[in-house]
Design a protein around this motif. Structure first.
Motif, PDB file in Angstrom:
ATOM      1  N   ASP A 163     126.110 -61.224  35.331  1.00  0.00           N
ATOM      2  CA  ASP A 163     126.247 -60.075  36.279  1.00  0.00           C
ATOM      3  C   ASP A 163     125.713 -60.671  37.650  1.00  0.00           C
ATOM      4  O   ASP A 163     126.135 -60.386  38.575  1.00  0.00           O
TER       5      ASP A 163
ATOM      6  N   GLY B  89     122.979 -60.195  31.643  1.00  0.00           N
ATOM      7  CA  GLY B  89     122.837 -59.159  32.886  1.00  0.00           C
ATOM      8  C   GLY B  89     122.232 -60.260  34.110  1.00  0.00           C
ATOM      9  O   GLY B  89     123.185 -60.617  34.997  1.00  0.00           O
TER      10      GLY B  89
ATOM     11  N   ARG C 221     128.242 -63.749  42.819  1.00  0.00           N
ATOM     12  CA  ARG C 221     127.032 -63.273  41.823  1.00  0.00           C
ATOM     13  C   ARG C 221     125.713 -64.223  41.931  1.00  0.00           C
ATOM     14  O   ARG C 221     125.013 -63.904  41.030  1.00  0.00           O
TER      15      ARG C 221
END
Length: 247
Positions: A88, A67, A111
């Motif tokens: 992510d 993540g 990102r």
């Protein structure tokens, strides 16, 4: 964390390196000094390194996707964009504003965020805020006492199932240049780098034993999941890459 004046010296050196030759300073190659790194090739070295690390982490039962990732000592973002392909969100932190400027300029992902951190801790990040902490070719330039503190911080900011992949130099190799690192005092090496090699600023190297790393991690409540030793003929140093688990 107590103040360490040598940390301030390292910070100043990397600001200067970031101003004058950022890509070469991040990934030293004899034929790339003076702005000779092609940015695409520079970033490709990061993708190759991260790909190998992701394979290792997958073998250990973690990843290959996360993540939120912390790229500690991100420099010009050599690894950040590669890590973004497996995450992510990637937060790159560094002590050098010029390095961060380059990282932002080269970033083509959506990102990555690049953050200045001039302190000897990660106090701007709360506990349990990252799934992966990644650091390569960074801790080796810091004083050992500062490495101790950052290891504790890595454990603190990891989420319960998170891991950190870290690289530390342990001792010089038995090569001619390695012997120089073994025998010459640090101040003399730094002087030679500035005067004879004409580095924009010296690059310090720190011996940090795997036993010390394990002790620092365990004192912070973490554990060492795996470790691999490697000989780096480019730097003439032996390194250990370690995967640690949070508390």
């Amino acid at each position: 964390m107590s103040h360490d004046s040598s940390f301030d010296g390292v910070r100043r050196d990397w600001v200067r390196l970031g101003e004058q030759d950022p890509l070469w300073a991040v990934y030293v190659a004899a034929d790339k000094r003076g702005g000779r790194w092609d940015p695409t090739q520079f970033l490709e070295t990061g993708r190759a390194d991260v790909a190998a690390s992701v394979r290792w982490l997958a073998e250990l039962g973690t990843g290959p996707r996360w993540g939120r990732v912390l790229d500690f000592g991100c420099g010009a973002g050599r690894l950040s964009q590669a890590l973004a392909e497996h995450a992510d969100e990637v937060v790159g932190v560094d002590v050098s504003p010029p390095m961060l400027d380059v990282a932002r300029r080269l970033d083509t992902s959506d990102r990555c965020t690049f953050v200045l951190n001039e302190s000897q801790d990660l106090g701007q990040f709360p506990d349990s805020s990252f799934d992966l902490v990644y650091s390569e070719l960074v801790l080796q330039h810091l004083p050992a006492s500062v490495i101790d503190g950052y290891l504790a911080e890595f454990v603190r900011v990891l989420r319960p199932d998170g891991v950190a992949l870290l690289q530390c130099t342990t001792r010089p190799l038995w090569t001619f240049k390695g012997m120089v690192w073994r025998l010459a005092p640090g101040w003399l090496i730094r002087l030679a780098q500035r005067v004879f090699l004409r580095y924009p600023a010296p690059m310090r190297m720190t011996r940090y034993a795997p036993s010390r790393l394990r002790s620092a991690v365990e004192a912070a409540g973490g554990s060492v999941l795996a470790a691999r030793a490697l000989n780096d003929r480019a730097t003439h140093w032996r390194s250990t890459r370690s995967v640690i688990k949070g508390s």
